[in-house]
Design a protein around this motif. Structure first.
Motif, PDB file in Angstrom:
ATOM      1  N   VAL A 172     -19.784 -33.498 -55.538  1.00 21.10           N
ATOM      2  CA  VAL A 172     -21.007 -33.577 -56.574  1.00 21.10           C
ATOM      3  C   VAL A 172     -21.529 -32.120 -56.668  1.00 21.10           C
ATOM      4  O   VAL A 172     -21.558 -31.561 -55.863  1.00 21.10           O
ATOM      5  N   ARG A 173     -21.902 -31.667 -58.232  1.00 15.83           N
ATOM      6  CA  ARG A 173     -22.597 -30.407 -58.108  1.00 15.83           C
ATOM      7  C   ARG A 173     -23.874 -30.586 -58.842  1.00 15.83           C
ATOM      8  O   ARG A 173     -24.108 -31.429 -59.634  1.00 15.83           O
ATOM      9  N   ARG A 181     -24.827 -32.294 -62.111  1.00 14.24           N
ATOM     10  CA  ARG A 181     -23.981 -31.821 -63.326  1.00 14.24           C
ATOM     11  C   ARG A 181     -22.742 -32.023 -63.110  1.00 14.24           C
ATOM     12  O   ARG A 181     -21.878 -31.886 -64.078  1.00 14.24           O
ATOM     13  N   ALA A 182     -22.088 -32.810 -62.040  1.00 14.65           N
ATOM     14  CA  ALA A 182     -20.517 -32.986 -62.017  1.00 14.65           C
ATOM     15  C   ALA A 182     -20.494 -34.091 -60.992  1.00 14.65           C
ATOM     16  O   ALA A 182     -21.275 -34.253 -59.842  1.00 14.65           O
ATOM     17  N   TRP A 183     -19.510 -35.043 -61.115  1.00 15.83           N
ATOM     18  CA  TRP A 183     -19.237 -36.284 -60.242  1.00 15.83           C
ATOM     19  C   TRP A 183     -17.990 -36.549 -60.547  1.00 15.83           C
ATOM     20  O   TRP A 183     -17.526 -36.997 -61.558  1.00 15.83           O
ATOM     21  N   ASN A 184     -17.114 -36.560 -59.429  1.00 15.82           N
ATOM     22  CA  ASN A 184     -15.639 -36.727 -59.557  1.00 15.82           C
ATOM     23  C   ASN A 184     -15.449 -38.282 -59.291  1.00 15.82           C
ATOM     24  O   ASN A 184     -16.085 -39.213 -58.895  1.00 15.82           O
ATOM     25  N   ALA A 185     -13.940 -38.412 -59.308  1.00 17.82           N
ATOM     26  CA  ALA A 185     -13.557 -40.061 -59.171  1.00 17.82           C
ATOM     27  C   ALA A 185     -13.769 -40.561 -57.972  1.00 17.82           C
ATOM     28  O   ALA A 185     -14.234 -41.662 -57.980  1.00 17.82           O
ATOM     29  N   ASP A 186     -13.507 -39.603 -56.901  1.00 13.57           N
ATOM     30  CA  ASP A 186     -13.904 -40.340 -55.368  1.00 13.57           C
ATOM     31  C   ASP A 186     -15.338 -40.553 -55.272  1.00 13.57           C
ATOM     32  O   ASP A 186     -15.863 -41.421 -54.517  1.00 13.57           O
ATOM     33  N   ALA A 187     -16.269 -39.863 -55.996  1.00 15.24           N
ATOM     34  CA  ALA A 187     -17.791 -40.186 -55.980  1.00 15.24           C
ATOM     35  C   ALA A 187     -18.021 -41.685 -56.624  1.00 15.24           C
ATOM     36  O   ALA A 187     -18.664 -42.407 -56.075  1.00 15.24           O
ATOM     37  N   THR A 194     -20.884 -44.725 -62.252  1.00 14.95           N
ATOM     38  CA  THR A 194     -19.917 -43.802 -63.010  1.00 14.95           C
ATOM     39  C   THR A 194     -20.263 -42.445 -63.551  1.00 14.95           C
ATOM     40  O   THR A 194     -21.666 -42.221 -63.465  1.00 14.95           O
ATOM     41  N   ALA A 195     -19.343 -41.676 -63.763  1.00 15.86           N
ATOM     42  CA  ALA A 195     -20.140 -40.206 -63.976  1.00 15.86           C
ATOM     43  C   ALA A 195     -21.202 -40.285 -65.194  1.00 15.86           C
ATOM     44  O   ALA A 195     -21.981 -39.654 -65.206  1.00 15.86           O
ATOM     45  N   ASP A 196     -20.802 -41.068 -66.129  1.00 16.63           N
ATOM     46  CA  ASP A 196     -21.810 -41.129 -67.365  1.00 16.63           C
ATOM     47  C   ASP A 196     -23.254 -41.637 -66.889  1.00 16.63           C
ATOM     48  O   ASP A 196     -24.166 -41.177 -67.471  1.00 16.63           O
ATOM     49  N   LEU A 261     -22.785 -27.219 -54.424  1.00 15.92           N
ATOM     50  CA  LEU A 261     -21.638 -28.102 -54.465  1.00 15.92           C
ATOM     51  C   LEU A 261     -21.746 -28.719 -53.231  1.00 15.92           C
ATOM     52  O   LEU A 261     -21.713 -28.146 -52.244  1.00 15.92           O
ATOM     53  N   CYS A 262     -21.534 -29.959 -53.199  1.00 13.95           N
ATOM     54  CA  CYS A 262     -21.538 -31.114 -52.167  1.00 13.95           C
ATOM     55  C   CYS A 262     -20.619 -31.955 -52.021  1.00 13.95           C
ATOM     56  O   CYS A 262     -20.154 -32.687 -52.889  1.00 13.95           O
ATOM     57  N   LEU A 263     -19.994 -31.753 -50.862  1.00 15.09           N
ATOM     58  CA  LEU A 263     -18.881 -32.720 -50.500  1.00 15.09           C
ATOM     59  C   LEU A 263     -19.426 -33.548 -49.489  1.00 15.09           C
ATOM     60  O   LEU A 263     -19.891 -33.423 -48.545  1.00 15.09           O
TER      61      LEU A 263
END
Length: 860
Positions: A172-173, A181-187, A194-196, A261-263
């Protein structure tokens, strides 16, 4: 059979880098088990044995570390069983070999690993099995010091925690406005958003903050940190909370825009992200210390250090905390801040840095002291404070030790390894900023010291007065270097020092302090220059006399140092500096005091030499002046004399009036070429010779002829001399008969009663140039009311730019003196000379006035 309490194993392929990988594996394993003392021996042996296997035998190597109750056993297995042992005497297969039994050929090419096993291990051996060979060795575990252990990171187990599915890492950013501002598939898979749905919305809609237990920080503050690690909850669409572990770093994109940037992983998968030695509850001990670095003014190092120890104590729920910084030469620690230790941890107290020769006494590793009462000397700073538990962690910058942070409690066993690692992590985050602040403070102090010494040098060079030099020295030392100071000068008898000056920053305490020092034996004035030394006599005197209870003296006498005042290879005095009780001198203050003492000593010695030279010169010069003017019946006499040059009482100009015989007096006014002591020496010759020759009954020309010969006899030291010499004899009718010889001197001027001024003699050759002189005496009668004015060229050659007073200007001044007494005439001429130009006279000046008073004035 030995009980194995821990096991770690790894296999290394037959490649060149395997030996280095094996060394790293063994080092990590032993440090994780808390065995740093035997790491070096184990790494050396494993490195040699693995090299034999992967390089010489060309097979893979298995390394297995087994921690037993009292020993550590390490096994290295290869797949080349036909490669046998070197020639041993009576060593059976699968036998244990004592360390003292060496094999036959220590200088041979092979078998060096076994030679090292023999030298370094307690026991070792070789075991053969089908298709493999195992070399093993045992190292004795070091004796454990009760109550103290190193705090070292523990390595994860050989396997990750069990998971009921794939391990997902959400990325996640988040921008500086805390917007996603960012969201990946694992999130999406972990959090079911969902990212949207998430992008463009506040991160606080999903992150439950503050986390359980609370970090004391706002979410926005955490996002702006360079690095953060910890656990919290994520809110899912159905309202359930997912416990996650996060590793967050701050970075900039290609356009320079900052973001976080957060993991994130599930809490049970935390080993994937967790830093070595990190802990889930690390943030509470880290971020507050980290943020303090930027929250304090950059030039307030003392305030920053104090706030750090206060926060460290609060965060670990401790009773005390302290922070040490290394000295400039990195040989000692210096207490720079403390809390809860007011009576023990005085600022700037110094202690040596432990090298680590004794186990658990190294200041370069984090350590947990479970009970200080077991080892009272382990923490000298806490002696007598009642503290039992202690964590100490080093501050390091680029591998260099820069300080130490300690947290203590009054109950034993209060802290564990995890607490120490949390504190170490915090120390690592602030070490660089603290070192930068310390270096900044050091540079400011150096600049301040340089300015101080420059100012001190200028002030001390500006005076040659002994008393003023002592006062300046004390005023520069207080309060910049010390609370009070005293200056002792070397005594004339028995080398004892005399108290010369005392100063305290509180003027009301100067007199009590002087009274105390008067009762204290003076410090010994060393026969040769030495270094700064501590002086306890004032404290002992105060205790003996019982004056410490005096409100004016209470707490005034603490640490006291004596600095020698050495100049030109001898000690001429002592500078004593003192601070109140409970305070200690910092090393840089003592060094600055030594620099000041050297400059002050030279100024003192210069003042002494100047005083001695001035006293000698003045005594010599006073001997050249007539002791007093004789009383001449019927003649008024007045003289004004001024020597040019600082400190001169007599120069090249001179005058004299003396009796020759009954009723006749000699008078002279002369000018030796030049000024100062050299001219004054010829002055003495001329004045004494005139008196002797005139009393021999010689005429005025004969007197000057003999004086001329005496001057020429001086050879290279001779100087030419202009001289007006005369003899006067008062007559019964009230007039005075004068016989004059003007040898190259400004002509005397005669002031008549009607105001007319004319020359009273004619010029003749000056003295000290020619061997033969043709001099004649000129006679004149000075009538009542008339004045004879005799001056040196310092009067007639008085200048202002290109304008000069001259003979005509002097005559004009004398014309206005009609009717005045001899003293008034001399005073008016002197004032006219001074007012002619604003600058002080640059030449010696003498004015001799003779006046015959009127009959009415004589009767008065």
């Amino acid at each position: 059979m030995a009980v194995v309490t821990a096991r770690a194993a790894a296999t290394f392929e037959p490649v060149g880098r395997s030996a280095a990988a094996a060394r790293g594996f063994v080092r990590e394993a032993l440090l994780g088990w808390g065995l740093p003392e035997i790491v070096d021996d184990a790494v050396v042996l494993v490195s040699e044995l693995v090299t034999n296997a992967v390089v010489h035998a060309g097979t893979s190597a298995e390394v297995c570390c087994l921690r037993e109750e009292d020993t550590l056993r390490i096994e290295v297995t290869d797949r080349h069983p036909e490669r046998g042992l070197p020639a041993f005497a009576n060593v059976p297969v699968s036998a244990a070999v004592p360390a003292s039994d060496h094999y036959a050929d220590p200088d041979g090419e092979g078998g060096r690993g076994l030679l090292m096993c023999s030298a370094l291990s307690e026991t070792w051996g070789v075991e053969y099995a089908a298709g493999r060979k195992t070399v093993w060795f045992r190292l004795a575990l070091p004796e454990h010091f009760r109550g103290t252990r190193y705090a070292l990171p523990s390595i994860p187990g050989t396997e990750l925690p069990d998971s009921d599915g794939p391990v997902r890492v959400a990325v996640v950013r988040i921008d500086d406005d805390a917007v996603v501002r960012a969201w990946n598939a694992d999130a999406e898979a972990l959090f079911l958003h969902t990212a949207d749905q998430v992008i463009g919305r506040p991160w606080s809609d999903y992150a439950c903050w503050p986390p359980s237990g609370g970090t004391g920080l706002r979410l926005a503050d955490t996002l702006r940190m360079a690095r953060w690690e910890g656990g919290f909850d994520i809110r899912r669409p159905d309202g359930t909370l997912l416990d996650v572990y996060a590793l967050q770093v701050r970075l900039r994109d290609s356009h320079g825009t900052p973001s976080a940037l957060c993991l994130l992983v599930r809490e049970e998968d935390r080993a994937v992200l967790r830093s070595p030695g990190g802990a889930a509850d690390t943030p509470p001990a880290v971020e507050p210390l980290d943020l303090l670095v930027g929250a304090v003014a950059p030039d307030d190092l003392g305030g920053l250090l104090q706030r750090i120890v206060d926060r460290a104590r609060d965060l670990l729920d401790a009773d005390a905390a302290y922070l040490l910084l290394t000295t400039e030469d990195e040989t000692e620690f210096e207490v720079r801040a403390a809390t809860g230790l007011a009576a023990a941890a005085r600022r700037f107290v110094r202690m040596p840095i432990e090298s680590g020769a004794t186990r658990f006494d190294s200041d370069r590793l984090p350590a947990v002291h479970e009970d200080l009462s077991v080892r009272p000397g382990a923490a000298p700073l806490l002696t007598g404070t009642g503290m039992r538990s202690l964590i100490t962690v080093p501050l390091k910058v680029e591998g260099r030790l820069t300080g130490s942070l300690g947290v203590a409690a009054t109950t034993p066993g209060r802290y564990d390894n995890e607490d120490a690692l949390r504190l170490q992590f915090a120390a690592d985050r602030i070490a660089l900023a603290l070192e930068s602040a310390r270096l900044g403070e050091l540079e400011r102090r150096r600049r301040g010291s340089l300015s101080f010494l420059v100012e001190a040098s200028e002030l001390l060079a500006g005076t040659l007065e002994h008393e003023q030099t002592l006062a300046l020295m004390a005023q520069m030392a207080v309060p910049t270097l010390a609370t009070w100071c005293a200056v002792y000068t070397a005594g004339e008898q028995n080398g004892a020092a005399d108290l010369a000056y005392v100063l305290h920053e509180n003027e009301d305490r100067i007199d009590p302090l002087r009274a105390l020092l008067d009762k204290t034996p003076a410090p010994a004035a060393e026969s040769s220059p030495g270094s700064t030394r501590y002086w306890t006599a004032p404290t002992e005197t105060a205790r003996t006399l019982g004056v410490t209870a005096d409100p004016e003296l209470h707490g005034m006498i603490g640490e006291t140092v004596v600095l020698p005042l050495a100049a030109r290879n001898r000690v001429i005095g002592l500078l004593v500096l003192g601070v109140p009780a409970g305070t200690r001198f910092r090393q840089e203050i003592l060094e600055l005091g030594e620099d000041l003492s050297r400059r002050a000593a030279l100024a003192m010695d210069n003042a002494r030499l100047y005083s001695e030279r001035t006293a000698t010169s003045q005594a010599f010069q006073r001997a050249l002046l007539p002791p007093e003017l004789p009383k001449i019946p019927g003649v008024e006499v007045e003289v004004f004399y001024q020597a040019a040059g600082e400190g001169n009482e007599v120069g090249g100009d001179f005058y004299d009036i003396f009796p020759i015989r009954e009723g006749t007096y000699g008078f002279a006014i002369g000018d030796v070429c030049g000024t100062g002591p050299e001219a004054a020496s010829v002055t003495g010759l001329a004045r004494n010779s005139l008196r002797l020759l005139a009393r021999e009954g010689l005429s005025a020309p004969q007197v000057l002829d003999r004086l001329n010969a005496a001057i020429l006899d001086e050879g290279p030291r001779s100087r030419f001399l202009t001289l007006l010499y005369g003899e006067l004899t008062p007559r019964p009718d009230g007039s005075t008969l004068l016989s004059l010889v003007c040898a190259g001197h400004p002509l005397p001027l005669r002031l008549r009663t009607d105001g007319q001024v004319d020359a009273a003699a004619t010029p003749q050759p000056l003295l000290g140039v020619m061997d033969e002189l043709d001099l004649t005496a000129e006679e004149l009668i000075l009538e009542p009311g008339e004045v004879l004015l005799c001056v040196t060229d310092g009067v007639t050659e008085r200048r202002e730019g290109s304008r000069m007073l001259g003979d005509d200007g002097l005559a004009e001044v004398l014309t206005g003196c009609t009717g005045l007494t001899a003293g008034a005439v001399a005073a008016r001429v002197q004032r006219a000379v001074e007012r002619f130009a604003p600058e002080p006279p640059s030449d010696d000046m003498a004015i001799l006035t003779l006046r015959v008073p009127l009959p009415a004035q004589r009767q008065a």
